[in-house]
Design an enzyme around this catalytic site. Structure first.
Site, PDB file in Angstrom:
ATOM      1  N   SER A  17       1.008  -5.032  -3.342  1.00 25.11           N
ATOM      2  CA  SER A  17       0.949  -4.062  -4.444  1.00 25.11           C
ATOM      3  C   SER A  17       1.734  -2.799  -4.091  1.00 25.11           C
ATOM      4  O   SER A  17       2.333  -2.174  -4.977  1.00 25.11           O
ATOM      5  CB  SER A  17      -0.496  -3.737  -4.829  1.00 25.11           C
ATOM      6  OG  SER A  17      -1.142  -3.027  -3.812  1.00 25.11           O
ATOM      7  N   ARG A  69       6.320 -13.369  20.490  1.00 18.91           N
ATOM      8  CA  ARG A  69       6.481 -12.190  19.641  1.00 18.91           C
ATOM      9  C   ARG A  69       7.924 -11.676  19.665  1.00 18.91           C
ATOM     10  O   ARG A  69       8.462 -11.231  18.657  1.00 18.91           O
ATOM     11  CB  ARG A  69       5.559 -11.091  20.186  1.00 18.91           C
ATOM     12  CG  ARG A  69       4.774 -10.366  19.141  1.00 18.91           C
ATOM     13  CD  ARG A  69       3.815  -9.389  19.807  1.00 18.91           C
ATOM     14  NE  ARG A  69       2.459  -9.873  19.739  1.00 18.91           N
ATOM     15  CZ  ARG A  69       1.675  -9.718  18.668  1.00 18.91           C
ATOM     16  NH1 ARG A  69       2.119  -9.114  17.597  1.00 18.91           N
ATOM     17  NH2 ARG A  69       0.445 -10.163  18.685  1.00 18.91           N
ATOM     18  N   MET A  94       0.772  -7.308   8.676  1.00 12.68           N
ATOM     19  CA  MET A  94      -0.422  -7.444   9.515  1.00 12.68           C
ATOM     20  C   MET A  94      -0.139  -7.911  10.946  1.00 12.68           C
ATOM     21  O   MET A  94      -1.064  -8.372  11.625  1.00 12.68           O
ATOM     22  CB  MET A  94      -1.423  -8.405   8.846  1.00 12.68           C
ATOM     23  CG  MET A  94      -1.932  -7.911   7.504  1.00 12.68           C
ATOM     24  SD  MET A  94      -2.696  -6.257   7.595  1.00 12.68           S
ATOM     25  CE  MET A  94      -4.227  -6.662   8.444  1.00 12.68           C
ATOM     26  N   HIS A 113      -1.260   3.624   5.623  1.00 17.04           N
ATOM     27  CA  HIS A 113      -2.587   3.308   6.148  1.00 17.04           C
ATOM     28  C   HIS A 113      -3.633   3.854   5.176  1.00 17.04           C
ATOM     29  O   HIS A 113      -3.513   5.000   4.726  1.00 17.04           O
ATOM     30  CB  HIS A 113      -2.748   3.952   7.535  1.00 17.04           C
ATOM     31  CG  HIS A 113      -4.065   3.658   8.171  1.00 17.04           C
ATOM     32  ND1 HIS A 113      -4.341   2.451   8.764  1.00 17.04           N
ATOM     33  CD2 HIS A 113      -5.196   4.401   8.277  1.00 17.04           C
ATOM     34  CE1 HIS A 113      -5.589   2.468   9.231  1.00 17.04           C
ATOM     35  NE2 HIS A 113      -6.129   3.640   8.941  1.00 17.04           N
ATOM     36  N   GLN A 177      -3.799   5.469  -5.228  1.00 17.41           N
ATOM     37  CA  GLN A 177      -3.048   6.627  -4.710  1.00 17.41           C
ATOM     38  C   GLN A 177      -1.927   6.188  -3.769  1.00 17.41           C
ATOM     39  O   GLN A 177      -0.878   6.830  -3.701  1.00 17.41           O
ATOM     40  CB  GLN A 177      -3.992   7.601  -3.997  1.00 17.41           C
ATOM     41  CG  GLN A 177      -5.042   8.200  -4.920  1.00 17.41           C
ATOM     42  CD  GLN A 177      -4.439   8.857  -6.148  1.00 17.41           C
ATOM     43  OE1 GLN A 177      -3.424   9.536  -6.067  1.00 17.41           O
ATOM     44  NE2 GLN A 177      -5.051   8.637  -7.302  1.00 17.41           N
ATOM     45  N   GLU A 178      -2.157   5.088  -3.038  1.00 16.15           N
ATOM     46  CA  GLU A 178      -1.074   4.564  -2.181  1.00 16.15           C
ATOM     47  C   GLU A 178       0.176   4.277  -3.009  1.00 16.15           C
ATOM     48  O   GLU A 178       1.300   4.495  -2.552  1.00 16.15           O
ATOM     49  CB  GLU A 178      -1.521   3.279  -1.474  1.00 16.15           C
ATOM     50  CG  GLU A 178      -2.583   3.487  -0.427  1.00 16.15           C
ATOM     51  CD  GLU A 178      -2.914   2.204   0.315  1.00 16.15           C
ATOM     52  OE1 GLU A 178      -1.995   1.455   0.669  1.00 16.15           O
ATOM     53  OE2 GLU A 178      -4.112   1.950   0.549  1.00 16.15           O
TER      54      GLU A 178
HETATM   55  C1  GRF Z   1      -2.904  -1.260   1.876  1.00 18.07           C
HETATM   56  O1  GRF Z   1      -4.212  -0.765   1.733  1.00 18.07           O
HETATM   57  C2  GRF Z   1      -2.210  -0.587   3.020  1.00 18.07           C
HETATM   58  O2  GRF Z   1      -2.593   0.748   3.194  1.00 18.07           O
HETATM   59  C3  GRF Z   1      -2.634  -1.401   4.213  1.00 18.07           C
HETATM   60  O3  GRF Z   1      -2.666  -2.727   3.734  1.00 18.07           O
HETATM   61  C4  GRF Z   1      -2.897  -2.732   2.328  1.00 18.07           C
HETATM   62  C5  GRF Z   1      -1.775  -3.503   1.709  1.00 18.07           C
HETATM   63  O4  GRF Z   1      -1.971  -3.759   0.343  1.00 18.07           O
HETATM   64  N1  GRF Z   1      -1.730  -1.184   5.328  1.00 18.07           N
HETATM   65  P1  GRF Z   1      -0.796  -4.403  -0.521  1.00 18.07           P
HETATM   66  O5  GRF Z   1      -0.386  -5.698   0.156  1.00 18.07           O
HETATM   67  O6  GRF Z   1       0.335  -3.429  -0.574  1.00 18.07           O
HETATM   68  O7  GRF Z   1      -1.415  -4.641  -1.869  1.00 18.07           O
END
Ligand code: GRF
Length: 223
Positions: A17, A69, A94, A113, A177-178
């Site tokens: 998202s 890695r 991740m 984050h 908000q992100e």
């Molecule tokens: C978000 O909450 C971001 O802050 C964290 O992982 C989530 C990713 O969400 N690092 P999306 O895949 O962008 O929907």
């Protein structure tokens, strides 16, 4: 100041998202640049579909297909460098990155984050915020350094924690908000307005744009 030829890459593992917010705000010109490549380490991530639908070059680089890695990260770096990106954005990516990768993109590697760093680094972030009793949490965009979630802070957004909140309600309030914050941070980077002074990120032209790097609450106007 804006550079329309600015190219950046986005690394994802999941829903994407934040990637979608970056796609949309690049398309409408708020970010003066474009996403040159999206890399996902998860073949089935929804974010892959979002990138493909937007017509962006998209590569699945599945970490499970590499012996270690280092080889996985080399493949990602080769892809990013071939796409000639000036900035790399981690958006729900991740995998922990090694010092080799972090140093290679030092000063041009951002992460988002879902907390107000330095509070609540790592995983299970909303749960930590809820059980700690804080009244506010939020989101942080920061430069990535070798230690997780501790790099220089670029921009932050604050959200209240409300009575009755649980992890999903708080996570979704923060995520909204992100979607404003990440485009803002990328825009500032693309405009070359982020100046690193030790651990501090100074935003150029702050005097004319005092709340350039924060969302909720805005500052009082400067007299
Ligand atoms: C978000 O909450 C971001 O802050 C964290 O992982 C989530 C990713 O969400 N690092 P999306 O895949 O962008 O929907």
């Amino acid at each position: 100041m804006a550079d329309p030829s600015f190219r950046y890459g986005v690394l994802i593992s999941g829903g994407g998202s934040n990637l979608q917010a970056l796609i949309d705000r690049s398309a409408d010109g708020y970010i003066p640049g474009r996403i040159a490549v999206v890399i996902s380490n998860e073949p089935r991530a929804l974010g892959v579909q979002r990138a493909v639908s937007a017509g962006i070059a998209t590569r699945v680089i599945d970490h499970r297909e590499f012996p270690d890695r280092a080889a996985f990260e080399k493949a990602m770096a080769d892809t990013l460098d071939a796409a000639q990106v000036e900035l790399v954005c981690l958006a729900g990516f991740m995998r922990v990155l090694t010092p080799w990768f972090v140093r290679r993109y030092q000063g041009r590697l951002l992460n988002i984050h879902p907390a107000l760093l330095p509070a609540f680094p790592g995983l299970h972030v909303q749960e930590k915020a809820l059980t700690s009793g804080v009244r506010f949490s939020g989101a942080t965009v920061h430069f990535v350094t070798e230690e997780i979630d501790t790099g220089p802070i670029v921009a932050q957004a604050v959200v209240p924690i409300l009575p009755g909140d649980d992890v999903p309600t708080l996570a979704s309030r923060i995520l909204r908000q992100e979607h404003r914050l990440y485009p803002l941070a990328v825009r500032l980077f693309a405009q070359k307005r982020l100046l690193l002074h030790g651990r501090q990120v100074v935003v150029a032209d702050h005097a004319v744009d005092p709340d350039a790097a924060l969302i909720n609450p805005p500052l009082e106007p400067i007299a």
